[in-house]
Design an enzyme around this catalytic site. Sequence first.
Site, short mmCIF file in Angstrom:
data_model
loop_
_atom_site.label_atom_id
_atom_site.label_comp_id
_atom_site.label_asym_id
_atom_site.label_seq_id
_atom_site.Cartn_x
_atom_site.Cartn_y
_atom_site.Cartn_z
N HIS B 123 -33.87 -8.39 20.13
CA HIS B 123 -33.23 -7.58 19.09
C HIS B 123 -33.70 -6.13 19.32
CE1 HIS B 123 -32.67 -6.01 14.98
NE2 HIS B 123 -31.90 -7.04 14.73
N ASP B 200 -41.93 -11.61 18.20
CA ASP B 200 -41.00 -11.33 17.10
C ASP B 200 -40.60 -12.68 16.50
OD1 ASP B 200 -38.79 -10.97 15.52
OD2 ASP B 200 -37.59 -9.90 17.01
N LYS B 226 -35.82 -13.22 5.61
CA LYS B 226 -35.18 -14.27 6.41
C LYS B 226 -35.79 -15.63 6.11
CE LYS B 226 -34.03 -11.26 10.31
NZ LYS B 226 -32.67 -10.77 10.10
#
Lengths: 153, 412
Positions: B123, B200, B226
């Site tokens: 990302h 991550d 999330k």
Amino acid sequence: MSLDRLKSLYREVILENANNPQNHGSLADADYQTTVYNSSCGDKLNLFLNLNDQNEISAIKFNGEGCTISQASASLMTQVVKGKNKDEAIEIAKIFSKMAMGKDCSKDEIAKLGDAQIMTNIMMFPARIKCATLAWWALERILLGKDEDEEND
Amino acid sequence: MDKNIKQIRDNFPILKRKINDSPLIYLDNAATAQIPVSVSKKMMHFDETYRANVHRGVHTLGMWATKYYESVREKVKDFIHAKSEREIVFTSGCTDSLNLVANTYGEQNIQAGDEIVVSIMEHHSNLLPWQQLAMRKHAKLKFIELDQEQKLDLADAKKKITPKTKIIAVAQVSNVLGCINPIKELAQLAHQNNAVIVVDGAQAIGHFDVNVQELEADFYAFSGHKMFGPDGIGVLYGRKKLLEKMPPYRLGGEMIANVTREGATWAPVPQKFEAGTPNIEGAIGLEGAIDFIEHVGLDKLRQYEQDLIDYVFPKIQKIAGLTFYGPQNISERSSVISFNMQGIHPHDLATALDLEGIEVRAGHHCAQPLMETLGVESTVRASFAIYNTQEEADKFLSALVVIKEFFQNELR
């Protein structure tokens, strides 16, 4: 699922223009050329344009990656402004922006959009306004000579 | 519908609402998970009962607030199996956590000629901090490529990671490909070369048990939103020894030991990295999110998502004209499905689904170098969570078929 909603957004004219876009391609010796990006999806649109001695748009072409809405909008935009005087084209582009921002437009103003009036429908789908305005934004950028680095959303 | 799932759904009021006159089918969980009412209530309770600034002053309320806030740190430590609560830094989110590491550890340890290794599937939040650091330091940024199954190529990783490598930054789960990366192997490769690994965890946390010690991660970053928590709160886990050597990230209140006209000394970790008033309410919400996940049970959560993908994936693969990205082997996947429909732009497909109340993501998913590698501009992504049902999956699948017919046959 019912198709009514889909049909209200993807009108025949829009699908037709997306599938068989007019003025699609590039101009080898374009007087003006710009590339704009829809940063939310990575789509890009190149716009090529020539002005003649009378300051009329004598040739206009576009290409690039894009969704049905952005391709149809570009196709309709090029058809509407082709042959128009620069100032007139700027005026039309401004009407389109005004409409896209949700501001009221007069009947006369809407009429000036010609076939691109169909895109007024997109305003009912706020998530897609950016797709519809991409080509018009490119046009404004060329005609108003806006800075290349300017934020394009 | 499973009775337990119905109970879970009842905890998410938003799932009862309609979108474009159809019941909401929320399949954008990889972007943000919905928030259970237990989390909202917990934050409200804090605001109504304990609200005060933390680590400041001597009044009773402030002490309560501090105790509560610090108890969440303890809870996060247990949740990710860290050794000490001092290894838990509260941040504003995963992006903030990753920027923190790049701008402190990275700034301090990277020199000209060093190598930073990332994967091509990162990302932008786990790419740009390293790309820009490498540019500033004249270091080299290297990419671990995909293998033929479109997952991380471990053989390539072994080639790219060298004694010159100082930092490896990789996602545990790709937000596009849905593949689960071999973090432990990468961590061992890193350590063999005296490098550190930054993980991550945005797409992993809350989907299965994360054990930072077992993974041998040096840094592990994630966001609250999330994992059924609020926005604006995240965590950076860092090995205490590393955190202690790092310079502060932001300067201001509560991160100091002593300040004089001439200079300052820093507070011990993790306070050194928490300048200014933190997102206290967000931390309380994060506690609520962990409670929710532990109440459901991480094993059950993982199994349920897996079962749902086991159900959806073979069915969606039968729809002609779809291209899928990421490994086709379901056991190597998370609950993310990225795909494209031939001849239909992802935006158009997402809009058509939206008109039926089905919310998916369309775009480059903040992973443009990956899009380029896959040879596409963008994809559609459906991502499932514990509150999604087979009934919803069926509606999603049948909508795909109808939309395909509409775009392919309406005018052509």
